[in-house]
Design an enzyme around this catalytic site. Sequence first.
Site, PDB file in Angstrom:
ATOM      1  N   LYS A 166       0.844  -1.197   0.000  1.00 23.19           N
ATOM      2  CA  LYS A 166       0.000   0.000   0.000  1.00 23.19           C
ATOM      3  C   LYS A 166       0.877   1.244   0.000  1.00 23.19           C
ATOM      4  CE  LYS A 166      -3.908  -2.294   2.157  1.00 23.19           C
ATOM      5  NZ  LYS A 166      -4.535  -2.731   3.397  1.00 23.19           N
ATOM      6  N   GLN A 187      -4.857  -1.542   9.685  1.00 20.07           N
ATOM      7  CA  GLN A 187      -4.718  -2.870   9.078  1.00 20.07           C
ATOM      8  C   GLN A 187      -5.318  -3.930   9.999  1.00 20.07           C
ATOM      9  OE1 GLN A 187      -3.382  -3.546   5.922  1.00 20.07           O
ATOM     10  NE2 GLN A 187      -4.134  -5.603   6.324  1.00 20.07           N
ATOM     11  N   ASP A 213     -11.287   3.118   4.296  1.00 20.36           N
ATOM     12  CA  ASP A 213     -11.661   1.717   4.104  1.00 20.36           C
ATOM     13  C   ASP A 213     -13.180   1.560   3.973  1.00 20.36           C
ATOM     14  OD1 ASP A 213      -9.632  -0.112   3.795  1.00 20.36           O
ATOM     15  OD2 ASP A 213      -9.157  -0.184   5.931  1.00 20.36           O
TER      16      ASP A 213
END
Length: 284
Positions: A51, A95, A118
Amino acid sequence: MIIDGKAVAREIQKQVKEEIEGLKRRWGMVPGLGVVLVGDDPASHLYVRNKEKMCKEVGIRSQEHLLPASVSEKELLSLIHNLNRDKEIHGILVQLPLPAHIRSEKILEAVSPQKDVDGFHPVNQGLLLLGAEGLKPCTPLGIMKLLDSIGCDPKGKNATVVGRSNIVGKPVALMLLARHATVTVCHSRTAQLKDEVGRADILVVAIGKAGLIRGDWIKPGAVVIDVGSNRLPSGKFVGDVEFESAKERASWISPVPGGVGPMTICMLLFNTLRAARESLQRES
Ligand code: NDP
């Protein structure tokens, strides 16, 4: 035909990069992404590294926060609150999975909905349910972009989604509904999975079981999006759909790897740019 997720992702990345250059030129703004990683799970570290690499490529400044697995929920919440207040951070990514002693939902709810790149925050999930504007989860958003890339308009089509998770199945079902598909959602208790699959003009599969969906179940001409990502004992990555037989019946099918996977990270970049742009709009 095979849907080339890598090529679609590359094209969107190019557009994101150009827009970021525009933001820098006109407003002196550099979109910032705060990445929070707890513990030392090698797979999570690899995802985060990928990422960050992608962020760099498009001009997003990523700020990494690596915390030991022993970090307390309170300490993690305090970091999230600081990132929420930080004017140079426009997106926050936590994460997953988090260690068992930390309540993931509590952490995800602490992220400001405006920085929730997200799309997991209950406010953003609620906005999606209402058909209103909000940051949308990356994988479902990427699936919709894949459908657009092949000119597949869901309007009036029978769309079947297999899987009802909060991160893939449910949100993609809502997105297909918003685009006027007639949507069926299947799960582990669905009675006649084969029949439900056989009715689908658009089939999205997100289960996590290699080859569970047989190629001969698929309606001839259907568009098949395989989200599943399963590692076989041989080390090979495969999807949830039996690819070789399914590709003989589908009009379009996304492969694993190289289908949905590249789109997920790409949509994270897209959402970070969007969050940055919207923060500018709020300030002006
Ligand atoms: P979850 O485990 O959260 O959900 C799986 C879903 O599949 C559940 O709704 C479950 O039903 C359903 N299911 C399980 N067994 C069956 C069955 N025999 N028949 C019908 N439905 C079944 O998974 P995720 O949604 O998080 O992920 C799904 C897959 O997609 C995984 O392989 C994951 O790795 C992959 N993935 C890939 C991404 C990418 O970027 N490429 C991103 C996210 C996920 P029930 O609700 O009844 O338990």
